[in-house]
Design an enzyme around this catalytic site. Structure first.
Site, mmCIF file in Angstrom:
data_model
loop_
_atom_site.group_PDB
_atom_site.id
_atom_site.type_symbol
_atom_site.label_atom_id
_atom_site.label_comp_id
_atom_site.label_asym_id
_atom_site.label_seq_id
_atom_site.Cartn_x
_atom_site.Cartn_y
_atom_site.Cartn_z
ATOM 1 N N HIS A 1 -10.541 2.310 -0.935
ATOM 2 C CA HIS A 1 -9.787 1.805 -2.093
ATOM 3 C C HIS A 1 -8.501 2.581 -2.336
ATOM 4 O O HIS A 1 -7.902 2.468 -3.397
ATOM 5 C CB HIS A 1 -10.659 1.822 -3.356
ATOM 6 C CG HIS A 1 -11.744 0.798 -3.332
ATOM 7 N ND1 HIS A 1 -12.835 0.831 -4.169
ATOM 8 C CD2 HIS A 1 -11.915 -0.301 -2.547
ATOM 9 C CE1 HIS A 1 -13.618 -0.195 -3.914
ATOM 10 N NE2 HIS A 1 -13.092 -0.888 -2.928
ATOM 11 N N CYS B 1 12.117 6.249 -2.901
ATOM 12 C CA CYS B 1 11.220 6.459 -1.774
ATOM 13 C C CYS B 1 11.807 7.554 -0.873
ATOM 14 O O CYS B 1 12.995 7.478 -0.512
ATOM 15 C CB CYS B 1 11.055 5.166 -0.988
ATOM 16 S SG CYS B 1 10.176 5.367 0.589
#
Length: 239
Positions: free
Chosen positions: A113, A140
């Site tokens: 997950h 980023c």
């Protein structure tokens, strides 16, 4: 009950929220858990992120900060010890997005997950280890574009990570142990069926019987910090 397992055995361990609850990390689905307080549609879906990215970032920023105040418990350390044992084929699959398994020493690990300590750029697709906060203005590190970094966790409607690796391990395993899981979240709830089809011995270690308890050949119930170390000790010593 299995008394001793050969070093050539293939082992798959699945852990869920119950193993980290004793360390102080909130569960999601239990009574009083996170989804009883927060609407998952707002903070754990791609649609929620598109509607209000700052709300989503703040939710995960708080959870990421919370990791600094918790420590692995005896169950985490026991599984790391099991991995260091004599077995040739070992995989620890976790539904948890915390880093307690890693801090306890686990290395053969699949976060199906995702992880709180990772950020995913939806612009360039790169992942980065991340400990601080995220916001809409965070650039980023790879493409330098702001507004595309998101928590690297699997949201509702998204495909869990590492499924090909996990299913291959389940299909050849000799021992499958499910720890601290509710047994009602798929695809993880179906792992016991794959293991059973492979002829594996199946074990549930849980605080209380899960929804799929009858699918397991062996069941032990109690606090993870107590029953997991005891079970691991038995595997390693044959007693």
């Amino acid at each position: 009950m299995i008394d001793k397992i050969a070093p050539s055995a293939a082992i798959v361990i699945l852990t869920g929220a119950g193993i980290s609850a004793e360390s102080g990390i909130d569960t999601f689905r239990d009574e009083g858990g996170i989804w009883s307080k927060v609407n998952y549609r707002d903070v754990a879906t791609p649609q929620g992120f598109a509607r209000n990215a700052e709300l989503v970032q703040d939710f995960y920023n708080q959870r990421r900060r919370g990791l600094a105040g918790v420590e692995p418990n005896a169950a985490h350390f026991a599984l790391a010890e099991l991995e260091r044992g004599p077995f040739d084929d070992f995989l620890l699959v976790t539904q948890n997005i915390d880093d307690l398994h890693e801090r306890a020493g686990s290395r053969a690990l699949a976060h199906m997950h995702g992880e709180l300590g990772s950020a995913l750029c939806t612009n360039c697709g790169q992942r980065h280890r991340w400990r601080g906060d995220l916001s809409r203005t965070t650039p980023c590190p790879s493409c330098a574009t702001a507004g595309y970094l998101r928590p690297d966790v699997v949201w509702f409607g998204e495909m869990p990570y590492w499924m090909e690796r996990i299913e291959a391990a389940l299909a050849r395993c000799d021992l499958f142990v499910s720890i601290g899981t509710s047994g009602n979240v798929y695809p993880a709830a179906g792992f016991v069926d794959i293991a059973r089809a492979a002829g594996a011995h199946t074990v549930e270690l849980n605080l209380e019987p899960s929804q799929g308890v009858t699918l397991f050949a062996e069941r032990r119930h109690g606090r993870a910090s107590e029953i997991v170390p005891d079970y691991v000790r038995g595997l390693l010593t044959g007693r």
